[in-house]
Design a protein around this motif. Sequence first.
Motif, PDB file in Angstrom:
ATOM      1  N   ARG A 213      -4.759  -9.037  -2.665  1.00 33.77           N
ATOM      2  CA  ARG A 213      -3.430  -9.034  -1.264  1.00 33.77           C
ATOM      3  C   ARG A 213      -4.064  -9.930  -0.177  1.00 33.77           C
ATOM      4  NH1 ARG A 213      -4.769  -3.871   1.593  1.00 33.77           N
ATOM      5  NH2 ARG A 213      -6.550  -5.376   2.588  1.00 33.77           N
TER       6      ARG A 213
ATOM      7  N   TYR B 199      -9.983  -2.443  -6.379  1.00 31.75           N
ATOM      8  CA  TYR B 199     -10.163  -3.431  -5.216  1.00 31.75           C
ATOM      9  C   TYR B 199      -9.716  -5.060  -5.782  1.00 31.75           C
ATOM     10  CZ  TYR B 199     -14.239  -5.985  -3.225  1.00 31.75           C
ATOM     11  OH  TYR B 199     -15.463  -6.470  -2.130  1.00 31.75           O
TER      12      TYR B 199
ATOM     13  N   GLU C 154       0.881  -1.167   0.482  1.00 30.48           N
ATOM     14  CA  GLU C 154      -0.213  -0.095   0.330  1.00 30.48           C
ATOM     15  C   GLU C 154       1.113   1.339   0.225  1.00 30.48           C
ATOM     16  OE1 GLU C 154      -3.791  -1.896   1.774  1.00 30.48           O
ATOM     17  OE2 GLU C 154      -1.798  -1.427   3.118  1.00 30.48           O
TER      18      GLU C 154
ATOM     19  N   LYS D 255      -6.668  -5.309  -3.698  1.00 35.84           N
ATOM     20  CA  LYS D 255      -6.584  -5.828  -2.712  1.00 35.84           C
ATOM     21  C   LYS D 255      -7.800  -7.243  -2.332  1.00 35.84           C
ATOM     22  CE  LYS D 255      -9.553  -3.885   1.906  1.00 35.84           C
ATOM     23  NZ  LYS D 255     -10.554  -2.944   1.614  1.00 35.84           N
TER      24      LYS D 255
ATOM     25  N   ARG E 188      -7.382 -10.357   2.740  1.00 37.14           N
ATOM     26  CA  ARG E 188      -7.088  -9.761   4.451  1.00 37.14           C
ATOM     27  C   ARG E 188      -6.000  -9.428   5.372  1.00 37.14           C
ATOM     28  NH1 ARG E 188     -13.595 -10.770   4.494  1.00 37.14           N
ATOM     29  NH2 ARG E 188     -13.421  -9.010   6.252  1.00 37.14           N
TER      30      ARG E 188
END
Length: 349
Positions: A240, A234, A12, A237, A242
């Motif tokens: 990646r 997204y 990030e 994401k 959680r």
Amino acid sequence: MTHLALLCVRNEGAFLLEWLAHHRAVGFNNFVVFSNDCDDGTDEILDRLAAMGWLTHVRNDGPYDKGGIQFTALKAAAKLPDLQQAEWILPLDVDEFVNIHTGNHTLPALHAALPDATAITLTWRLFGNAGQVRFADAPVTETFSRCAPTRMFWPWRAAMFKTLYRNDGTYRKPGVHRPRDPDKAKLDAARWFDGAGRPLTEMFKTRRIFSDYGQDNYALVQLNHYPLGAMESYVLKADRGRAVHSDDLLGLDYWVERNFNTDIDDTVNTLAPVRDAHLAELKSDLELGRLHDAAVAWRRQRFDALMLQEPFRALMGRLMMTAPSQPLPLKAAQFLVRHATLARDQSEN
């Protein structure tokens, strides 16, 4: 007062400088950031920021205990001198931005409004995608201003909070949503308030992680939550994974429960001039500027690679076809809450 923000990040780096600049403007004067298994140079950015005196960087590359990546980091954080010496602590994610509505919009103004507080709950206000398809290297808080209304009846995640708490020994460990390991001898004296300045019940001292439904929890402070970003972001994401529920793959369920765009709120940008001054200071460092640009380039390259894979290409297509979510009216939400209550009661009996 000393205020410490605790953060966990992975891949990030493109968002990190804005997040730090905003929270320095809010009044945080210390940051402890855990990075884990980064591919985009986030860890190198954090190393440079640590060398510049902006934060403490801890690599959290594993192994992880059964609680997962973020819980492992929080457990380690409790032992750090930075946390032990801080007067106030707030664990955050990089998609969460503190937004104070009282006084000059800083932490001292919030404390002036709630001088007796041991803990203050910062309830999420969910900011939707607003139809943004491609990622842009621009401030998140200016790109996304459409959000959920101030009163939400469902889903319960819309009422979740993070806790800004006084580090006076009442709680000995930080937690994702609330401080942990309370000293029972000090709990009676603890005073919890919500983001509207209302005193909270005893239940909040040890258990609750979400505010009551159907009320405005934001009069003094809210936590702007940007969990979706652009559709392109997204997809990254989902790739990646959680930090808390690392085995749960992100899909349309997560998206639909957070993609509210009915209202507009740009109050977080009241501090934009101060934020921009901090951001300019950070980007004036040639090494930091280079690393930031590399993280931005990595995001674009990674997205292009993911779009060659069917699961991620399919997810992107579904995002593009899915309409924004509509807040449920009270009666519809009560139907769901009633069944949720019945399920909970049955599980306890």
